[in-house]
Write an enzyme that holds these catalytic residues in place. Structure first.
Site, PDB file in Angstrom:
ATOM      1  CD  GLU A   1      -3.028   0.745   2.327  1.00 33.01           C
ATOM      2  OE1 GLU A   1      -2.837   0.964   3.330  1.00 33.01           O
ATOM      3  OE2 GLU A   1      -4.284   0.379   1.834  1.00 33.01           O
TER       4      GLU A   1
ATOM      5  CG  HIS B   1       6.166 -29.578   3.267  1.00 32.16           C
ATOM      6  ND1 HIS B   1       6.597 -30.744   3.002  1.00 32.16           N
ATOM      7  CD2 HIS B   1       6.896 -29.069   4.202  1.00 32.16           C
ATOM      8  CE1 HIS B   1       7.507 -30.988   3.885  1.00 32.16           C
ATOM      9  NE2 HIS B   1       7.770 -30.001   4.571  1.00 32.16           N
TER      10      HIS B   1
ATOM     11  CE  LYS C   1     -11.872   3.105   2.238  1.00 29.95           C
ATOM     12  NZ  LYS C   1     -11.480   4.208   2.959  1.00 29.95           N
TER      13      LYS C   1
HETATM   14  O1  LIG Z   1      -8.855   2.714   9.817  1.00 30.84           O
HETATM   15  P1  LIG Z   1      -9.880   3.046   8.801  1.00 30.84           P
HETATM   16  O2  LIG Z   1      -9.917   4.558   8.575  1.00 30.84           O
HETATM   17  O3  LIG Z   1     -11.167   2.260   8.780  1.00 30.84           O
HETATM   18  O4  LIG Z   1      -9.130   2.516   7.237  1.00 30.84           O
HETATM   19  C1  LIG Z   1      -8.888   1.019   7.169  1.00 30.84           C
HETATM   20  C2  LIG Z   1      -8.167   1.052   5.962  1.00 30.84           C
HETATM   21  O5  LIG Z   1      -8.855   1.476   5.186  1.00 30.84           O
HETATM   22  C3  LIG Z   1      -8.336   1.715   3.553  1.00 30.84           C
HETATM   23  O6  LIG Z   1      -8.148   0.297   3.269  1.00 30.84           O
HETATM   24  C4  LIG Z   1      -6.861   2.126   3.840  1.00 30.84           C
HETATM   25  O7  LIG Z   1      -6.213   2.283   2.186  1.00 30.84           O
HETATM   26  C5  LIG Z   1      -5.974   1.487   4.787  1.00 30.84           C
HETATM   27  O8  LIG Z   1      -4.715   2.008   4.803  1.00 30.84           O
HETATM   28  C6  LIG Z   1      -6.735   1.580   6.228  1.00 30.84           C
HETATM   29  O9  LIG Z   1      -5.884   0.947   7.126  1.00 30.84           O
END
Ligand SMILES: O=P(O)(O)OC[C@H]1O[C@H](O)[C@H](O)[C@@H](O)[C@@H]1O
Length: 621
Positions: A402, A431, A536
């Site tokens: 990431e 394995h 998202k």
């Molecule tokens: O901690 P949050 O704001 O719920 O985000 C949870 C995750 O969301 C996304 O996937 C980001 O890319 C991550 O870097 C983050 O850890």
């Protein structure tokens, strides 16, 4: 030949004299990695093998395969044992206080390469120094990058930040002590104290705590931890079912830096439903770890949850293990979080030297750049030879991929950067896929994580004369490292004495810094994640389309008689003819969950289906 029972019996009845190495049935390194010339002497040889001698034993035909390694790179791979030994000693990094070593001798970088990279490294060190002083090291989001301040608050550029760090750590320690001691307890639990933690979070709000729990939780922790790290209803049900009546003594920690991640929010709503159905008051057992004034923070405050801990905008999810995100779950399991912070701080200090060969994180970055040509041309296979470090590669997948996996560099050039990480644990993975690593497509370099201590002192046991299980694990690691190298497969070995809070803290810090330095070498911002937002957004569009499909089907299903619709009719009424495939997938998913009925045809031939809702929904969708 010794009887099979002799081989399997416990040491109390097993007599070494009944065991003749020639009849060895169970120790056969050749099965996994190399073919010894004479199997009958297998066991004798195994106990005398040294990495160099293993390399010599490989038949020439196997050791000269040229596959995916340029001639120039092959030059750097020494094969003469004496020369290799010299390289090993010359480049071995040791952190005395941590008992941590980094061995880069099996990566073939040349002296010319190191020299050529020196200016880039000096620039990287300068950038890292500025970062720690509070520069806008995450320019795309206009943020500072302060995870190093978490284990050394005086580094923070403002006193307010230092206070926030120190106060949060103090609050985490006090809260954890009060929960473990029973001073803070659930309102209605037979045990009269919290016995479990249910962590609800995803990505960086889960992977660190999961890695640390697997690595460091004692066999009988004060609170046992479970994780909901997805929006899979069956997965959520499973965790709640596993808790059963213990739900009444479960502290639910909801972790989300943004406070709005859909999966985490869904997990919270599902858990709160379970609490209602159990007649429990969630607010008396809920804790939030999130940015102040986030949706989650406001919910926790308004509903009066037991506690709230802050996340800071200058700590990224994938580098939040040393914040309340990682420290609170760890402390509740009885893990010494001060030791984790100490290990990380010691490693940070070691990584501030500007001499590459004395800087462990820089050495890793140097190897990554050489092995993957600075463009991710080879994957990094992470192989901890320790069960408790099983989740380290999953943790590193987010931290590395990431951070490094970016479309544009800091100058706006399209670079599609990255460094792929995978792996589980050794010797288990031998394995599974080491066959491909040893002889197949040459598209990786390995990172072995070696833990020297096999078992707590006084617990070792020889399962054969002079040989323990740990010796086998050691032999498998060394044998695999040699066998890979004999076929020009490069590897790094990071060695720690034992898996402790201090060594785990050091490993986390080592890789956080290596990623930061490597990102500078390839000129990218390691601290944002624009690509995740795209996913998202797309997910949101699917759900919006689903709502329209439901509305259209509902209108048709509320008619007398019910009007089953074809896909084309649904798409047309949704004013989304171009989304017909997604509409078909939405309907197939709904039908699989008894929410829609395929009146005619079958999902196997999409054009044939006619669909309506099982029941007319009167309320507004
Ligand atoms: O901690 P949050 O704001 O719920 O985000 C949870 C995750 O969301 C996304 O996937 C980001 O890319 C991550 O870097 C983050 O850890």
């Amino acid at each position: 030949m010794a009887s099979i029972s002799g081989l399997y019996s416990s040491s109390s009845t097993f007599k070494p004299e009944n065991f003749t190495p020639k009849s060895t049935l169970f120790f056969s390194p050749s099965r996994d990695s190399i073919s010894f010339p004479n199997r009958s002497k297998l066991f004798d040889r195994a106990s005398t093998l040294s990495p160099q001698s293993v390399a010599r034993d490989i038949p020439a035909s196997l050791s000269s395969t040229n596959d995916g390694l340029s001639k120039e790179k092959k030059k750097g791979l020494l094969k003469n044992p004496r020369e290799l030994w010299r390289r090993y000693v010359d480049w071995l990094y040791q952190h005395k206080e941590l008992g941590l070593y980094v061995d880069v001798s099996r990566i073939g970088f040349t002296d010319e390469f190191v020299e050529e990279m020196e200016p880039k490294f000096q620039a990287a060190f300068k950038a890292m120094e500025e970062l720690e002083k509070g520069s806008m090291a995450n320019p795309d989001e206009g943020r500072m990058v302060g995870h190093y301040w978490l284990r050394n608050p005086k580094l923070a550029p403002k006193s307010i930040l230092r206070s926030q760090i120190e106060n949060t750590l103090e609050a985490v320690c006090k809260f954890a002590d009060d929960v473990v001691s029973g001073k803070i307890k659930p309102p209605s639990s037979p045990e009269g104290r919290f016995t479990h933690v249910l962590s609800v979070g995803i990505g960086g709000s889960a992977l660190g705590p999961q890695f640390v729990a697997e690595a460091l939780a004692p066999d009988n922790p004060p609170l046992k931890i479970r994780f909901i790290d997805n929006t899979d209803p069956a997965g959520i049900d499973h965790q709640i079912a596993q808790l059963g009546p213990e739900l009444a003594s479960t502290l639910v920690i909801v972790i989300s830096k943004s406070g709005g991640t859909p999966e985490t929010r869904n997990g919270l709503l599902e858990v709160q439903k379970a609490f209602r159905e159990a007649g429990l008051d969630f607010s008396k057992q809920g804790v939030a770890i999130t940015q102040e004034n986030s949706l989650l923070d406001n919910t926790a405050r308004i509903e009066g949850w037991v506690a709230r801990f802050p996340m800071f905008d200058w700590v990224g999810g994938r580098t939040s293990e040393m914040s309340a995100v990682g420290l609170l779950p760890a402390a509740l399991q009885g893990i010494d979080i001060k030791e984790m912070l100490a290990g990380a701080s010691l490693m940070d200090e070691a990584n501030r030297t500007t001499v590459v060969r004395n800087n462990p994180a820089a050495l890793l970055a140097l190897c990554w750049y050489w092995a993957s040509d600075g463009v991710g041309s080879k994957d990094m296979v992470v192989l901890p030879y320790k069960d408790s470090l099983l989740l380290f590669s999953r943790y590193l997948q987010q931290l590395v991929m990431e951070s490094i996996g970016k479309e544009f560099d800091l100058d706006g050039n399209r670079v599609n950067q990255g460094l792929t990480v995978y792996g589980n644990k050794g010797s288990t993975d031998q394995h599974a896929y080491i066959q491909q690593l040893r002889e197949g497509v040459h598209n990786f370099f390995a990172t072995f994580i070696e833990v020297l201590r096999d078992r707590p002192p006084g617990h070792d046991w020889e399962l054969e004369p002079g040989v323990t299980c740990g010796d086998y694990l050691f032999g498998m690691l060394q044998g695999t490292r040699s066998a890979l190298y004999a076929n020009d497969r490069e590897s790094i070995t990071v060695t720690v004495q034992d898996v402790t809070p201090r060594s785990v803290g050091a490993l986390v810090a080592l890789y956080e810094r290596a990623v930061g330095i490597y990102a500078s070498l390839v000129n990218i911002n390691a601290y944002h994640q624009p690509g995740v937002e795209a996913g998202k957004k797309a997910a949101g569009e699917v759900l919006a389309l689903q709502k329209r499909v439901l509305q259209v089907l509902n209108e048709a299903s509320c008619k007398e008689p019910v009007e089953p619709l074809t896909l084309d009719e649904v798409a047309e009424r949704c004013h989304a003819p171009e989304d017909i495939e997604m509409i078909y997938k939405i309907i197939a998913h709904m039908a699989a969950n008894d929410r829609a009925l395929i009146a005619e045809g079958s999902c196997g031939s999409p054009r044939s289906i006619k669909v309506f809702l099982l029941e007319c929904i009167v309320d507004e969708i």
